[in-house]
Design a protein around this motif. Structure first.
Motif, mmCIF file in Angstrom:
data_model
loop_
_atom_site.group_PDB
_atom_site.id
_atom_site.type_symbol
_atom_site.label_atom_id
_atom_site.label_comp_id
_atom_site.label_asym_id
_atom_site.label_seq_id
_atom_site.Cartn_x
_atom_site.Cartn_y
_atom_site.Cartn_z
ATOM 1 N N LYS A 56 -43.948 9.038 -39.106
ATOM 2 C CA LYS A 56 -43.305 7.735 -39.311
ATOM 3 C C LYS A 56 -44.336 6.612 -39.347
ATOM 4 C CE LYS A 56 -39.007 7.679 -37.096
ATOM 5 N NZ LYS A 56 -38.130 7.227 -36.015
ATOM 6 N N LEU A 60 -44.819 4.287 -42.538
ATOM 7 C CA LEU A 60 -44.525 2.861 -42.403
ATOM 8 C C LEU A 60 -45.772 1.991 -42.575
ATOM 9 C CD1 LEU A 60 -41.859 2.909 -39.570
ATOM 10 C CD2 LEU A 60 -41.533 2.277 -41.971
ATOM 11 N N PHE A 108 -44.169 -4.236 -37.592
ATOM 12 C CA PHE A 108 -43.360 -3.623 -38.658
ATOM 13 C C PHE A 108 -42.941 -2.207 -38.249
ATOM 14 C CE2 PHE A 108 -42.941 -1.398 -42.784
ATOM 15 C CZ PHE A 108 -42.077 -2.259 -43.454
ATOM 16 N N ILE A 111 -40.292 -2.373 -35.320
ATOM 17 C CA ILE A 111 -38.967 -2.815 -35.795
ATOM 18 C C ILE A 111 -38.282 -1.689 -36.563
ATOM 19 C CG2 ILE A 111 -37.812 -4.333 -37.462
ATOM 20 C CD1 ILE A 111 -39.823 -6.519 -36.584
ATOM 21 N N ASN A 112 -39.027 -1.028 -37.419
ATOM 22 C CA ASN A 112 -38.433 0.001 -38.273
ATOM 23 C C ASN A 112 -38.252 1.353 -37.597
ATOM 24 O OD1 ASN A 112 -37.958 -1.091 -41.097
ATOM 25 N ND2 ASN A 112 -39.982 -1.880 -40.586
ATOM 26 N N SER A 113 -38.810 1.533 -36.423
ATOM 27 C CA SER A 113 -38.642 2.816 -35.748
ATOM 28 C C SER A 113 -37.940 2.665 -34.399
ATOM 29 C CB SER A 113 -39.997 3.504 -35.562
ATOM 30 O OG SER A 113 -40.840 2.723 -34.754
#
Length: 193
Positions: A56, A60, A108, A111-113
């Protein structure tokens, strides 16, 4: 919403502008019982989680490198704003500059994980209903991401909500600032008497 649900005595009202957050479908139960976990599941979970996290992070990182490019930022803004007239160099720079911070890629990633909040929008609205707090839904009807159907669903869960529909996109306060500000100030005038 979390503050309003947990400390309504400190809050006069809640204004949502094309609000995100986990919203359950009507058919889903508010709280689901967790499924039983087999005794052996924990043996592999830490290795699996570490590998998943590593993959991830790499994916990302490269996604962020693409996302922070001024051309890509402008493309995304053109998708979510109702008028390209408000998309100028200053707006693009207001996103590009923070993206150049050395910690931006890590933010980033986090937030996305991150995991979903502990409470859904449904649960927070249910808590808020008990306190009868005013709720404003200030919604850009042209938003391709947080569509008007979401506002419809919030109104089903909180029928007392006042809704202002704007001919704007994802950022009504920036896309149609005069209309958004007039609606917000009018609502604040009513609840702060």
């Amino acid at each position: 919403m979390n503050a309003a649900a947990n400390a309504p005595n400190l809050i006069k009202g809640v204004a949502l502008l094309n609000s995100a957050g986990p919203l359950q479908d009507t058919d889903d139960p508010e709280l689901q019982e967790p499924l039983p976990v087999p005794w052996y599941a924990g043996m592999y979970s830490s290795v699996r989680d570490s590998m998943t996290n590593m993959v991830k992070r790499v994916v990302l990182y490269f996604a962020f490198q693409r996302a922070k490019q001024p051309e890509r930022i402008k493309e995304v803004l053109e998708m979510v704003y109702s008028s390209n007239d408000t998309i100028d160099e200053d707006l693009v720079d207001s996103i590009v500059v923070p993206a150049t911070d050395p910690a931006a890629a890590e933010v980033f990633f986090r937030i996305n994980s991150s995991k979903a909040p502990s409470k859904s929008v449904n649960q927070l609205l249910k808590q808020m209903r008990g306190s009868k707090l005013p709720l404003l839904l200030l919604w850009g009807d042209l938003d391709p991401w947080i569509t008007p159907k979401r506002a419809d669903r919030i109104q089903q869960l909180y029928p007392e909500a006042e809704r202002v529909r704007l001919q704007s996109g994802h950022c009504p306060h920036d896309d149609t600032p005069e209309e958004a500000n007039a609606a917000l100030l009018g609502w604040l005038g009513k609840i702060c008497k």
